[in-house]
Design a protein around this motif. Structure first.
Motif, PDB file in Angstrom:
ATOM      1  N   GLU A  80     -10.999  -0.220  44.849  1.00 20.53           N
ATOM      2  CA  GLU A  80      -9.714  -0.609  44.257  1.00 20.53           C
ATOM      3  C   GLU A  80      -8.809  -1.340  45.247  1.00 20.53           C
ATOM      4  N   LEU A  81      -9.252  -1.462  46.507  1.00 21.44           N
ATOM      5  CA  LEU A  81      -8.446  -2.169  47.500  1.00 21.44           C
ATOM      6  C   LEU A  81      -8.199  -3.591  47.025  1.00 21.44           C
ATOM      7  N   THR A  82      -7.011  -4.069  47.305  1.00 22.77           N
ATOM      8  CA  THR A  82      -6.648  -5.409  46.861  1.00 22.77           C
ATOM      9  C   THR A  82      -5.688  -6.028  47.869  1.00 22.77           C
ATOM     10  N   VAL A  83      -5.535  -7.330  47.766  1.00 25.99           N
ATOM     11  CA  VAL A  83      -4.587  -8.045  48.610  1.00 25.99           C
ATOM     12  C   VAL A  83      -3.545  -8.693  47.714  1.00 25.99           C
ATOM     13  N   GLU A  84      -2.283  -8.458  48.040  1.00 26.96           N
ATOM     14  CA  GLU A  84      -1.159  -9.094  47.355  1.00 26.96           C
ATOM     15  C   GLU A  84      -0.139  -9.492  48.411  1.00 26.96           C
ATOM     16  N   ASP A  85       0.442 -10.656  48.263  1.00 26.27           N
ATOM     17  CA  ASP A  85       1.486 -11.133  49.176  1.00 26.27           C
ATOM     18  C   ASP A  85       1.039 -11.076  50.639  1.00 26.27           C
ATOM     19  N   GLY A  86      -0.249 -11.300  50.905  1.00 23.67           N
ATOM     20  CA  GLY A  86      -0.739 -11.278  52.278  1.00 23.67           C
ATOM     21  C   GLY A  86      -0.869  -9.897  52.887  1.00 23.67           C
ATOM     22  N   HIS A  87      -0.922  -8.858  52.037  1.00 25.60           N
ATOM     23  CA  HIS A  87      -1.036  -7.482  52.507  1.00 25.60           C
ATOM     24  C   HIS A  87      -2.211  -6.785  51.811  1.00 25.60           C
ATOM     25  N   LEU A  88      -2.979  -6.045  52.591  1.00 26.66           N
ATOM     26  CA  LEU A  88      -4.037  -5.199  52.059  1.00 26.66           C
ATOM     27  C   LEU A  88      -3.385  -3.922  51.558  1.00 26.66           C
ATOM     28  N   LEU A  89      -3.447  -3.686  50.252  1.00 31.41           N
ATOM     29  CA  LEU A  89      -2.799  -2.521  49.638  1.00 31.41           C
ATOM     30  C   LEU A  89      -3.795  -1.372  49.537  1.00 31.41           C
ATOM     31  N   PHE A  90      -3.311  -0.138  49.850  1.00 30.95           N
ATOM     32  CA  PHE A  90      -4.208   1.014  49.792  1.00 30.95           C
ATOM     33  C   PHE A  90      -3.545   2.304  49.306  1.00 30.95           C
ATOM     34  N   LEU A  91      -2.258   2.283  48.980  1.00 34.79           N
ATOM     35  CA  LEU A  91      -1.546   3.505  48.623  1.00 34.79           C
ATOM     36  C   LEU A  91      -0.369   3.190  47.713  1.00 34.79           C
ATOM     37  N   GLU A  92      -0.134   4.062  46.712  1.00 35.98           N
ATOM     38  CA  GLU A  92       1.075   3.940  45.898  1.00 35.98           C
ATOM     39  C   GLU A  92       1.586   5.327  45.552  1.00 35.98           C
ATOM     40  N   ASP A  93       2.877   5.415  45.213  1.00 39.37           N
ATOM     41  CA  ASP A  93       3.441   6.700  44.829  1.00 39.37           C
ATOM     42  C   ASP A  93       3.107   6.984  43.377  1.00 39.37           C
ATOM     43  N   GLU A  94       3.289   8.232  42.965  1.00 34.43           N
ATOM     44  CA  GLU A  94       2.872   8.626  41.623  1.00 34.43           C
ATOM     45  C   GLU A  94       3.691   7.965  40.519  1.00 34.43           C
ATOM     46  N   GLU A  95       4.915   7.517  40.806  1.00 38.83           N
ATOM     47  CA  GLU A  95       5.715   6.826  39.798  1.00 38.83           C
ATOM     48  C   GLU A  95       5.505   5.312  39.828  1.00 38.83           C
ATOM     49  N   GLU A  96       4.650   4.855  40.730  1.00 39.90           N
ATOM     50  CA  GLU A  96       4.345   3.430  40.893  1.00 39.90           C
ATOM     51  C   GLU A  96       5.597   2.607  41.216  1.00 39.90           C
ATOM     52  N   ARG A  97       6.502   3.216  41.981  1.00 38.28           N
ATOM     53  CA  ARG A  97       7.704   2.507  42.431  1.00 38.28           C
ATOM     54  C   ARG A  97       7.474   1.803  43.761  1.00 38.28           C
ATOM     55  N   TRP A  98       6.532   2.311  44.550  1.00 36.38           N
ATOM     56  CA  TRP A  98       6.276   1.797  45.884  1.00 36.38           C
ATOM     57  C   TRP A  98       4.777   1.622  46.086  1.00 36.38           C
ATOM     58  N   VAL A  99       4.424   0.636  46.878  1.00 31.07           N
ATOM     59  CA  VAL A  99       3.036   0.435  47.289  1.00 31.07           C
ATOM     60  C   VAL A  99       3.052   0.177  48.797  1.00 31.07           C
ATOM     61  N   TRP A 100       2.029   0.680  49.485  1.00 32.75           N
ATOM     62  CA  TRP A 100       1.948   0.537  50.933  1.00 32.75           C
ATOM     63  C   TRP A 100       0.713  -0.259  51.308  1.00 32.75           C
ATOM     64  N   GLY A 101       0.830  -0.969  52.417  1.00 35.76           N
ATOM     65  CA  GLY A 101      -0.292  -1.752  52.893  1.00 35.76           C
ATOM     66  C   GLY A 101      -0.088  -2.183  54.327  1.00 35.76           C
ATOM     67  N   VAL A 102      -0.987  -3.065  54.749  1.00 36.68           N
ATOM     68  CA  VAL A 102      -0.905  -3.650  56.085  1.00 36.68           C
ATOM     69  C   VAL A 102      -1.058  -5.158  55.951  1.00 36.68           C
ATOM     70  N   ASP A 103      -0.401  -5.871  56.829  1.00 38.99           N
ATOM     71  CA  ASP A 103      -0.488  -7.331  56.848  1.00 38.99           C
ATOM     72  C   ASP A 103      -1.936  -7.721  57.138  1.00 38.99           C
ATOM     73  N   VAL A 104      -2.501  -8.637  56.355  1.00 39.68           N
ATOM     74  CA  VAL A 104      -3.899  -9.029  56.568  1.00 39.68           C
ATOM     75  C   VAL A 104      -4.120  -9.641  57.942  1.00 39.68           C
ATOM     76  N   ASP A 105      -3.076 -10.143  58.574  1.00 42.45           N
ATOM     77  CA  ASP A 105      -3.213 -10.689  59.925  1.00 42.45           C
ATOM     78  C   ASP A 105      -3.384  -9.605  60.977  1.00 42.45           C
ATOM     79  N   THR A 106      -3.221  -8.335  60.595  1.00 42.49           N
ATOM     80  CA  THR A 106      -3.357  -7.225  61.550  1.00 42.49           C
ATOM     81  C   THR A 106      -4.597  -6.373  61.275  1.00 42.49           C
ATOM     82  N   LEU A 107      -5.523  -6.863  60.471  1.00 42.75           N
ATOM     83  CA  LEU A 107      -6.687  -6.053  60.109  1.00 42.75           C
ATOM     84  C   LEU A 107      -7.596  -5.738  61.295  1.00 42.75           C
ATOM     85  N   ASP A 108      -7.525  -6.516  62.368  1.00 43.26           N
ATOM     86  CA  ASP A 108      -8.331  -6.228  63.555  1.00 43.26           C
ATOM     87  C   ASP A 108      -7.698  -5.166  64.451  1.00 43.26           C
TER      88      ASP A 108
END
Length: 148
Positions: A80-108
């Protein structure tokens, strides 16, 4: 690459679930690669040999442990991992108000800084923590016992 977080993530099972960690709590490396290949990630990310080390070791240790993966927040399954706005997303809150990720430029980076996006504004904010710091703090908060 030497394991940095694997044993710390495995230790969360006895700490929060009062059970012994077993290999069934996580994915094998082959399973993780297959799930990432089946994800919606762009081909250039699927072709990478690894996720950031912290995320890879999190999935290897706890990827199948629903009690932790879905404790008030929902860690995305590897497929289910996805990229949006240049960020690899991997976590969201139960109300779907927030999503967390890392900048794809920092994947290394083995343990990159985590950022949060508001579903309302679409704005990204720095959490001021690395992925591992955030995960450990989040789970501590999620599992802390309420005192009367």
């Amino acid at each position: 690459m030497a394991d940095m977080f694997l044993e710390k993530f495995r230790a969360l099972v006895p700490e929060y679930l009062d059970e012994k960690w077993t290999p069934e709590e996580g994915y094998t490396e082959a399973e993780l690669r297959e799930l990432i290949a089946d994800s919606e990630l762009p081909d250039e990310l699927k072709a990478r040999p690894r996720l950031p080390q912290v995320l890879e070791e999190f999935y290897l240790a706890l990827g199948r442990c629903e009690e932790i993966m879905e404790a008030y927040h929902f860690f995305f399954d590897p497929d289910e991992l996805t990229v949006e706005d240049g960020h690899l997303l991997f976590l969201e809150d139960e109300e779907e108000r927030w999503v967390w990720g890392v900048d794809v430029d920092t994947l290394d980076v083995p343990d990159p800084l985590i950022v949060r996006r508001s579903s309302n504004s679409g704005m990204w904010n720095d959490e001021g923590a690395t992925v591992s710091e955030f995960i450990f703090d989040l789970l501590e908060f999620s599992f802390e016992e309420e005192t009367p």
